[in-house]
Motif scaffolding. Structure first.
Motif, PDB file in Angstrom:
ATOM      1  N   ARG A  44       0.802  -1.267  -0.206  1.00 54.25           N
ATOM      2  CA  ARG A  44       0.020  -0.021  -0.046  1.00 54.25           C
ATOM      3  C   ARG A  44       0.765   1.224   0.126  1.00 54.25           C
ATOM      4  O   ARG A  44       0.528   2.387  -0.790  1.00 54.25           O
ATOM      5  N   LEU A  48       0.622   4.019  -2.751  1.00 56.28           N
ATOM      6  CA  LEU A  48       0.494   5.640  -2.713  1.00 56.28           C
ATOM      7  C   LEU A  48       1.475   6.374  -2.880  1.00 56.28           C
ATOM      8  O   LEU A  48       1.435   7.345  -3.443  1.00 56.28           O
ATOM      9  N   ASP A  51       1.156   6.556  -6.760  1.00 55.45           N
ATOM     10  CA  ASP A  51       0.121   7.558  -7.111  1.00 55.45           C
ATOM     11  C   ASP A  51       0.355   8.924  -6.956  1.00 55.45           C
ATOM     12  O   ASP A  51      -0.143   9.647  -7.762  1.00 55.45           O
ATOM     13  N   GLU A  52       1.066   9.255  -5.945  1.00 56.97           N
ATOM     14  CA  GLU A  52       1.470  10.559  -5.687  1.00 56.97           C
ATOM     15  C   GLU A  52       2.644  11.035  -6.447  1.00 56.97           C
ATOM     16  O   GLU A  52       2.950  12.290  -6.432  1.00 56.97           O
ATOM     17  N   ALA A 149      -4.397   7.478   4.202  1.00 55.97           N
ATOM     18  CA  ALA A 149      -3.878   7.309   3.013  1.00 55.97           C
ATOM     19  C   ALA A 149      -3.838   5.946   2.503  1.00 55.97           C
ATOM     20  O   ALA A 149      -4.396   5.431   1.431  1.00 55.97           O
ATOM     21  N   LEU A 150      -3.377   5.279   3.475  1.00 55.17           N
ATOM     22  CA  LEU A 150      -2.945   3.887   3.091  1.00 55.17           C
ATOM     23  C   LEU A 150      -4.079   2.876   3.261  1.00 55.17           C
ATOM     24  O   LEU A 150      -4.585   2.189   2.269  1.00 55.17           O
ATOM     25  N   THR A 153      -5.786   3.007   0.027  1.00 54.62           N
ATOM     26  CA  THR A 153      -4.967   2.636  -1.229  1.00 54.62           C
ATOM     27  C   THR A 153      -4.999   1.059  -1.645  1.00 54.62           C
ATOM     28  O   THR A 153      -4.770   0.382  -0.483  1.00 54.62           O
TER      29      THR A 153
END
Length: 511
Positions: A44, A48, A51-52, A149-150, A153
């Protein structure tokens, strides 16, 4: 049997998660995390970061406590194709800003309780660093929390295409003084050295490694990487601030491996104990020399443990170790080069020294650093031309000698050699003598300017609790053990010695 080597550092976690998914991987103050759970969180993390906007090779600064979350951050960064930059959670804003700027970190993962320091460091840096923080009891709205956030994700990152020769970690070290320098360690170097350490320590999947050492530095990091490689369990302590609690955990969790520094052993030997710690089968010492006078006390406290005297540098993680069976016969030695490597002591002309002579230790092997981040001149000074075609050899800048059997003896770091009365003196040798006096807990010896001698030796001593010794008592003992030119001119009694973030004595702060 030792597991086969994995080409990338994080492959060991994935392999252990497949082989022993429900075994505890990391047990921290919040509870156990199985390999299945640690791998899931790491994946994850990786997704993340991708994705960022993380690109292969981007640096991710981990300003996190010694917890399973930090472990997941390390592996997640690697899985994503990034480079992790460990930052000691005690680091202040100015130094954190320096590390962020020097490494050009794209991301900063911070503890919620350190958010103000982290935000100040990002502001000082003056350029974009994407930041996430763990949850905190105080209301935090400026930055997204890692937990949120995790949870949002999926554990399905894209394949990063990382090669074994790629950079895996940037470890900042400054020794006892000076500006931090970034040591570049590749996947293949770390995979190799962890395999070598596991071999000579005789560890396997049943081992339970208790670590009080910061994951931000290689001695602490290696405990995590050893556990993951073996499929063993890491019992992670945040700090050594409460020694009694650490000892209770060794007992209650049946720890089999304990890694420590001389300052830690000094603390343990100064305590009262109602029991021994029989579950421990392996003890290690690194980062600074272990006074031989500690050996018997350590054996009494851990009667079933093999005690390894070791020497290493961040630039290659580990250099040498002494077989525990030789401890009594060679109490001041740090042994031989770790498996798969070579270590040689060279004189000023680059020739091997004869037994008993002093020279500078040089190291050969696959575990050497790639160099210093952004500092080609310093890299050239430390990575010299090796004997093989195209080979590089690490010059440790540390003074060593060897015996007739080729075993290594640490004399001192370059700044541990003091020239006084026309003689070169190893402050480490003087410290070992002072440690042999009953009632002395810790000792540090430095050189100070002297109009007559050029430099004089000054000793700083911490006494054991309840000990009654005067400065003159200590000098009298030293005179009975040392040549005149090795005698400290003065002894200063202190309540404690100043330490670096990694637990070494900060000698520069004593003068």
């Amino acid at each position: 049997m030792r597991p086969p080597a994995q080409p990338l550092l994080h492959d060991s976690l994935i392999g252990s998660a497949q082989a022993v998914p429900r075994r505890d991987a990391v047990v921290d103050e919040y509870g156990p995390r199985t390999y299945e759970e640690l791998a899931d969180e790491s994946l994850r993390f990786a997704k993340l970061l991708q994705d960022e906007g993380l690109q292969p090779g981007d640096r991710v600064a981990l300003y996190l406590d010694n917890t399973a979350r930090c472990a997941a951050g390390i592996f997640g960064t690697l899985i994503a194709g990034g480079v992790f930059v460990g930052v000691n959670p005690q680091t202040k804003a100015e130094k954190l800003a320096l590390i962020l700027g020097d490494s050009d970190a794209a991301f900063l993962l911070a503890e919620g309780h350190s958010l103000n320091i982290a935000a100040e460091a990002v502001a000082q840096r003056g350029s974009a660093t994407r930041m996430f923080a763990t949850e905190t009891s105080a209301a935090v709205t400026a930055f997204p929390t890692l937990e949120q956030a995790l949870a949002a994700t999926e554990p399905q990152p894209a394949t990063a295409g990382t090669l074994p020769a790629d950079l895996a970690a940037l470890v900042y070290t400054s020794g006892t003084t000076g500006r931090p320098k970034g040591v570049m360690l590749s996947h293949e170097a770390l995979v190799f050295v962890i395999g070598s350490i596991a071999e000579y320590l005789r560890l396997d999947a049943d081992d339970r490694i208790l670590s009080i050492l910061p994951l931000a530095y290689t001695y602490g990091l290696s405990q995590l990487l050893l556990a993951a490689r073996l499929g063993g369990t890491l019992l992670l302590e945040r700090t050594f601030a409460f020694p009694g609690r650490t000892l209770e955990r060794i007992h209650s969790e049946r720890a089999t491996v304990f890694a420590a520094l001389p300052t830690v052993y000094a603390t343990l030997l100064g305590m009262q104990h109602s029991r021994t710690y029989d579950s421990v089968s392996c003890l290690t010492n690194a980062a600074a020399g272990l006074p031989p006078s500690f050996h018997d006390g350590i054996k009494r406290l851990f009667p079933r443990a093999r005690l390894y005297r070791m020497y290493g540098q961040t630039e290659c993680v580990r250099v040498s170790y002494l077989e525990p069976e030789l401890l009594e016969a060679k109490p001041t030695s740090v042994g031989r080069a770790i498996p798969g490597t070579k270590a040689v002591v060279l004189d000023e002309k680059g020739q091997p020294v004869a037994p008993g002579e002093t020279g500078v230790l040089h190291v050969r092997g696959p575990h050497l650093m790639m160099g210093y981040w952004g500092d080609s001149a310093l890299t050239k000074d430390w990575l010299r031309k090796g004997p093989g075609p195209g080979e590089r050899m690490l010059c440790t800048h540390d003074h060593f000698t060897i015996d007739d059997e080729g075993l290594l003896y640490f004399v001192g770091r370059t700044d541990d050699i003091v020239k006084t009365r026309g003689e070169k003196v190893s402050t480490v040798e003087v410290e070992n003598v002072l440690h042999g006096l009953d009632g002395v807990s810790q000792a540090a010896v430095v050189g100070v300017p002297d109009d007559l001698l050029g430099e004089a030796l000054q000793a700083y001593v911490v006494l054991e609790e309840g000990a009654v010794l005067t400065e003159e008592d200590i000098l009298r003992f030293a005179r009975s053990k040392l040549e005149n030119f090795m005698m400290p001119k003065e002894v200063v009694l202190l309540d404690e010695l100043p330490l670096t973030e990694s637990g070494k004595v900060r000698k520069g702060s004593l003068v």
